[in-house]
Design a protein around this motif. Structure first.
Motif, PDB file in Angstrom:
ATOM      1  N   ALA A 256       5.799   6.197 -17.060  1.00 53.93           N
ATOM      2  CA  ALA A 256       5.725   5.072 -16.126  1.00 53.93           C
ATOM      3  C   ALA A 256       4.337   4.446 -16.101  1.00 53.93           C
ATOM      4  CB  ALA A 256       6.112   5.540 -14.722  1.00 53.93           C
ATOM      5  N   ARG A 257       3.284   5.264 -16.242  1.00 56.84           N
ATOM      6  CA  ARG A 257       1.921   4.726 -16.183  1.00 56.84           C
ATOM      7  C   ARG A 257       1.633   3.795 -17.357  1.00 56.84           C
ATOM      8  NH1 ARG A 257      -1.599   7.071 -19.600  1.00 56.84           N
ATOM      9  NH2 ARG A 257      -0.951   8.956 -20.689  1.00 56.84           N
ATOM     10  N   MET A 258       2.435   3.864 -18.426  1.00 57.60           N
ATOM     11  CA  MET A 258       2.312   2.920 -19.533  1.00 57.60           C
ATOM     12  C   MET A 258       3.304   1.770 -19.390  1.00 57.60           C
ATOM     13  SD  MET A 258       1.748   5.119 -23.014  1.00 57.60           S
ATOM     14  CE  MET A 258       1.821   3.593 -23.947  1.00 57.60           C
ATOM     15  N   ARG A 259       4.506   2.087 -18.966  1.00 52.81           N
ATOM     16  CA  ARG A 259       5.561   1.079 -18.940  1.00 52.81           C
ATOM     17  C   ARG A 259       5.210  -0.078 -17.999  1.00 52.81           C
ATOM     18  NH1 ARG A 259       9.341   4.356 -18.922  1.00 52.81           N
ATOM     19  NH2 ARG A 259       9.435   4.721 -16.673  1.00 52.81           N
ATOM     20  N   VAL A 260       4.676   0.219 -16.829  1.00 53.07           N
ATOM     21  CA  VAL A 260       4.384  -0.838 -15.851  1.00 53.07           C
ATOM     22  C   VAL A 260       3.334  -1.817 -16.381  1.00 53.07           C
ATOM     23  CG1 VAL A 260       3.477  -1.305 -13.550  1.00 53.07           C
ATOM     24  CG2 VAL A 260       5.112   0.562 -13.894  1.00 53.07           C
ATOM     25  N   ALA A 483      -2.058   2.795   5.235  1.00 52.94           N
ATOM     26  CA  ALA A 483      -2.907   3.806   4.597  1.00 52.94           C
ATOM     27  C   ALA A 483      -3.906   3.160   3.649  1.00 52.94           C
ATOM     28  CB  ALA A 483      -2.034   4.815   3.851  1.00 52.94           C
ATOM     29  N   ARG A 484      -3.470   2.132   2.913  1.00 48.96           N
ATOM     30  CA  ARG A 484      -4.368   1.449   1.983  1.00 48.96           C
ATOM     31  C   ARG A 484      -5.485   0.724   2.751  1.00 48.96           C
ATOM     32  NH1 ARG A 484      -0.803  -1.469  -0.229  1.00 48.96           N
ATOM     33  NH2 ARG A 484      -0.205  -0.099  -1.943  1.00 48.96           N
ATOM     34  N   GLN A 485      -5.126   0.111   3.881  1.00 43.89           N
ATOM     35  CA  GLN A 485      -6.138  -0.537   4.697  1.00 43.89           C
ATOM     36  C   GLN A 485      -7.148   0.470   5.232  1.00 43.89           C
ATOM     37  OE1 GLN A 485      -6.863  -3.649   5.285  1.00 43.89           O
ATOM     38  NE2 GLN A 485      -8.448  -3.219   6.818  1.00 43.89           N
ATOM     39  N   ARG A 486      -6.653   1.656   5.602  1.00 43.06           N
ATOM     40  CA  ARG A 486      -7.560   2.693   6.098  1.00 43.06           C
ATOM     41  C   ARG A 486      -8.499   3.176   4.990  1.00 43.06           C
ATOM     42  NH1 ARG A 486     -10.990   4.095   9.588  1.00 43.06           N
ATOM     43  NH2 ARG A 486     -11.185   6.339   9.976  1.00 43.06           N
ATOM     44  N   ALA A 487      -8.009   3.289   3.770  1.00 43.43           N
ATOM     45  CA  ALA A 487      -8.856   3.683   2.652  1.00 43.43           C
ATOM     46  C   ALA A 487      -9.937   2.637   2.410  1.00 43.43           C
ATOM     47  CB  ALA A 487      -8.007   3.870   1.391  1.00 43.43           C
ATOM     48  N   PHE A 488      -9.564   1.367   2.532  1.00 47.91           N
ATOM     49  CA  PHE A 488     -10.559   0.300   2.381  1.00 47.91           C
ATOM     50  C   PHE A 488     -11.650   0.410   3.448  1.00 47.91           C
ATOM     51  CE2 PHE A 488     -11.936  -3.893   3.907  1.00 47.91           C
ATOM     52  CZ  PHE A 488     -12.596  -4.344   2.777  1.00 47.91           C
ATOM     53  N   GLU A 489     -11.240   0.701   4.689  1.00 47.30           N
ATOM     54  CA  GLU A 489     -12.218   0.834   5.771  1.00 47.30           C
ATOM     55  C   GLU A 489     -13.153   2.014   5.531  1.00 47.30           C
ATOM     56  OE1 GLU A 489      -9.692   1.141   9.129  1.00 47.30           O
ATOM     57  OE2 GLU A 489      -9.183  -1.014   9.189  1.00 47.30           O
ATOM     58  N   ALA A 500     -13.774   7.710  -5.386  1.00 46.37           N
ATOM     59  CA  ALA A 500     -12.716   8.306  -4.566  1.00 46.37           C
ATOM     60  C   ALA A 500     -11.754   7.229  -4.072  1.00 46.37           C
ATOM     61  CB  ALA A 500     -13.336   9.050  -3.381  1.00 46.37           C
ATOM     62  N   TYR A 501     -12.283   6.058  -3.738  1.00 44.14           N
ATOM     63  CA  TYR A 501     -11.436   4.962  -3.260  1.00 44.14           C
ATOM     64  C   TYR A 501     -10.421   4.536  -4.320  1.00 44.14           C
ATOM     65  CZ  TYR A 501     -10.163   0.160  -2.050  1.00 44.14           C
ATOM     66  OH  TYR A 501      -9.467  -1.004  -1.794  1.00 44.14           O
ATOM     67  N   ARG A 502     -10.889   4.392  -5.562  1.00 48.55           N
ATOM     68  CA  ARG A 502      -9.972   3.961  -6.632  1.00 48.55           C
ATOM     69  C   ARG A 502      -8.871   4.985  -6.867  1.00 48.55           C
ATOM     70  NH1 ARG A 502     -14.757   1.573  -8.810  1.00 48.55           N
ATOM     71  NH2 ARG A 502     -15.313   3.518  -9.863  1.00 48.55           N
ATOM     72  N   VAL A 503      -9.216   6.259  -6.870  1.00 51.06           N
ATOM     73  CA  VAL A 503      -8.197   7.294  -7.057  1.00 51.06           C
ATOM     74  C   VAL A 503      -7.184   7.267  -5.920  1.00 51.06           C
ATOM     75  CG1 VAL A 503      -7.798   9.782  -7.148  1.00 51.06           C
ATOM     76  CG2 VAL A 503      -9.701   8.775  -8.423  1.00 51.06           C
ATOM     77  N   LEU A 504      -7.685   7.124  -4.691  1.00 44.87           N
ATOM     78  CA  LEU A 504      -6.795   7.119  -3.535  1.00 44.87           C
ATOM     79  C   LEU A 504      -5.864   5.913  -3.542  1.00 44.87           C
ATOM     80  CD1 LEU A 504      -5.980   8.409  -0.863  1.00 44.87           C
ATOM     81  CD2 LEU A 504      -7.872   7.181   0.237  1.00 44.87           C
ATOM     82  N   LEU A 508      -1.753   5.699  -3.802  1.00 49.64           N
ATOM     83  CA  LEU A 508      -0.887   4.976  -2.851  1.00 49.64           C
ATOM     84  C   LEU A 508      -0.050   3.917  -3.557  1.00 49.64           C
ATOM     85  CD1 LEU A 508      -3.466   4.556   0.065  1.00 49.64           C
ATOM     86  CD2 LEU A 508      -1.445   6.044   0.039  1.00 49.64           C
ATOM     87  N   ASP A 509      -0.621   3.246  -4.573  1.00 47.96           N
ATOM     88  CA  ASP A 509       0.138   2.241  -5.318  1.00 47.96           C
ATOM     89  C   ASP A 509       1.347   2.856  -5.991  1.00 47.96           C
ATOM     90  OD1 ASP A 509      -1.598   0.280  -4.551  1.00 47.96           O
ATOM     91  OD2 ASP A 509      -2.762   0.281  -6.406  1.00 47.96           O
ATOM     92  N   TRP A 510       1.174   4.021  -6.611  1.00 47.18           N
ATOM     93  CA  TRP A 510       2.294   4.646  -7.295  1.00 47.18           C
ATOM     94  C   TRP A 510       3.329   5.199  -6.322  1.00 47.18           C
ATOM     95  CZ3 TRP A 510       3.723   4.111 -12.061  1.00 47.18           C
ATOM     96  CH2 TRP A 510       2.778   3.769 -13.028  1.00 47.18           C
ATOM     97  N   ALA A 511       2.936   5.395  -5.068  1.00 52.96           N
ATOM     98  CA  ALA A 511       3.877   5.937  -4.083  1.00 52.96           C
ATOM     99  C   ALA A 511       4.801   4.877  -3.492  1.00 52.96           C
ATOM    100  CB  ALA A 511       3.098   6.611  -2.945  1.00 52.96           C
TER     101      ALA A 511
END
Length: 512
Positions: A256-260, A483-489, A500-504, A508-511
């Motif tokens: 999936a990480r390639m197909r998308v 959750a994504r907004q909280r990670a940005f904050e 760490a932000y990019r990994v998080l 969340l994107d894949w979830a």
């Protein structure tokens, strides 16, 4: 630098036109065609030219592979009669009707040139039609017929086009030499495409890096086309056979990480190629118009282009409505009340879905500028003008009226794809539950509860949830957005760093 600036400006303009088309519910090639026409009247616009030998390879090969990759063999087999009728009979009717009309309007036009003009304007770009039809829920069968036609009509039309150009460039091409060339081109191309897919499969099977995989895919796409043309085969037929074989054989090998990202890049490339095809043909209109004015042939050229547009539309109507009438008569004669009967409304929509696009433009571009002796190719400017008139006319007339026409005909879809999605989802999630049934961890128990709800929802008779959702889909997206907004904050406040932000955020994107 000026060229680069123009490229950026044109890409941005194409993106804005496509966004506007999406907003009004029209196919984006319609707005690109209008933009290309307007570009011809911009005084400071550049005058780029393209090598005719490069046109078909550059514009058609990637678009064709993208379409072939998504084509369903099952649907092609189920609808082979109407698809074959459109691919062979409708294209042939259009070629002959346009050729005779061109000869009538321009008596000095050689027959090979007239036939080449007919072949250029014959293949509809059904991708533009299906883009509208998916918005208004056209019956699935009509949609699949159009998609099958869009894949194969290019091959039949450009095969005729190639033979006509060969006859013009090399002299008389009689039936004795035509038949072997035709048979070798068709069957040799199909065999080469299938064989090439199996031979080249090891080059792509182990790739797991997205940039490398994309480079290899594009290289093989152009390589298959160029190799086929170099040995005298049809690049279109070879590439169609190659792409369909690759698509059927790749299965679950691509993660999936390639197909998308791979699919997203291909979609963007197809859009860019459409944009530049209309830009380049728009740039040719001004010098063409200037040369026609110098020879005093502007009025005659406009009349010819307008009549060719009308004949192109009417020829498709003639074949489709005749075929529908014969099929209705056979259905009535069979006495089988359960057998689906073609409707007049379906025939009208299928006839009106004859918008021309990138293949017509690329084929017009690909006409050689000179004959072997150095003389100019006869009526090349007129052919380019007719090609753009047909593309612009069909995209504007038919593209902007397609959705209202479908609604007026009262056509509906019983959603067979939705039923198959629910069936497939039920089997897939049952297999998933079977794989974790013996795991007693808390994670497995939570997954069994979640995936069991998916099975229950998709086997329910009520089927209240949208077919493209699993239980909690909207709720999940809303929660992940928070959750994504909280990670940005957290990153903004320097609680976590960028790594760490990019990994998080990727997690969340894949979830979703």
């Amino acid at each position: 630098m000026a060229t680069f600036e123009w490229i950026i400006a044109l890409l941005l303009g194409a993106a804005l036109l496509a966004a506007l088309a999406r907003r009004v519910g029209a196919p984006y090639p319609t707005f690109l065609a209008l933009g290309g026409m307007l570009l011809a009247f911009v005084p400071a616009s550049p005058n780029w030219t393209l090598d005719p030998q490069l046109a078909l390879t550059l514009f058609v090969a990637p678009v064709l592979l993208d379409a072939a990759y998504d084509t369903s063999l099952r649907d092609l087999r189920a609808n082979w009669r109407p698809v074959a009728g459109l691919v062979i009979a409708a294209v042939g009717t259009t070629v002959l009707a346009v050729a005779f009309t061109a000869r009538w309007l321009v008596p000095g036009m050689p027959w090979p040139v007239a036939i080449a003009l007919g072949a250029i304007v014959a293949p509809p770009d059904a991708a533009a039609a299906t883009a509208v039809m998916r918005q208004v829920k056209l019956p699935h069968k009509l949609l699949k017929i159009l998609e099958g036609e869009s894949l194969l009509n290019d091959a039949s039309a450009l095969l005729v086009y190639r033979l006509a150009i060969m006859a013009m460039m090399g002299g008389h091409l009689g039936f004795g030499s035509f038949a072997p060339v035709f048979l070798l081109t068709v069957f040799g191309s199909l065999a080469a495409g299938v064989g090439g897919a199996y031979v080249l499969r090891p080059l792509t099977a182990g790739l797991r890096d997205v940039p490398i995989a994309l480079i290899v895919q594009f290289a093989l796409t152009f390589g298959v086309w160029i190799a086929a043309e170099a040995i005298g085969l049809s690049g279109i037929l070879t590439l169609v056979a190659y792409a369909m074989t690759v698509a059927r054989g790749i299965g679950p090998q691509m993660p999936a990480r390639m197909r998308v990202p791979v699919f997203a890049v291909w979609e963007a490339v197809v859009f860019v190629l459409n944009a530049f095809a209309f830009v380049l043909i728009g740039m040719q209109l001004r010098p063409i118009w200037t040369r026609l004015a110098a020879s005093g042939a502007q009025a005659d050229a406009l009349v010819t282009a307008t009549v060719v547009l009308g004949v192109t539309i009417l020829a498709r109507f003639a074949w489709v409505m005749t075929y529908q009438a014969m099929k209705r008569r056979r259905t009535l004669a069979s006495g089988d009340a359960a057998r689906p009967r073609p409707t007049v409304g379906g025939g009208i929509v299928l006839s009106w879905a004859g918008m021309r696009g990138i293949v017509t433009l690329a084929a017009a571009f690909a006409i050689p500028e000179t004959l072997p002796g150095g003389a100019p190719f006869p009526y090349r400017d007129l052919i380019l003008l007719c090609a753009f008139a047909v593309v612009l006319g069909t995209l504007v007339l038919q593209g902007l009226t397609m959705a209202p026409l479908i609604r007026a005909m009262g056509l509906t879809d019983d959603d067979p794809v939705g039923r198959e999605i629910r069936l497939g989802r039920t089997h897939a999630y049952n297999a998933l539950l079977e794989a974790i049934k013996d795991d007693d961890t808390l994670s497995a128990k939570l997954l069994r509860k979640e995936y069991g709800a998916v099975v229950e929802l998709n086997t329910s008779q009520t089927q209240d949830a949208p077919v493209d959702e699993v239980p909690g889909g909207p709720l999940r997206r809303r929660a992940i957005a928070v959750a994504r907004q909280r990670a940005f904050e957290l990153r903004r406040d320097d609680v976590i760093g960028d790594d760490a932000y990019r990994v998080l955020v990727q997690e969340l994107d894949w979830a979703v």
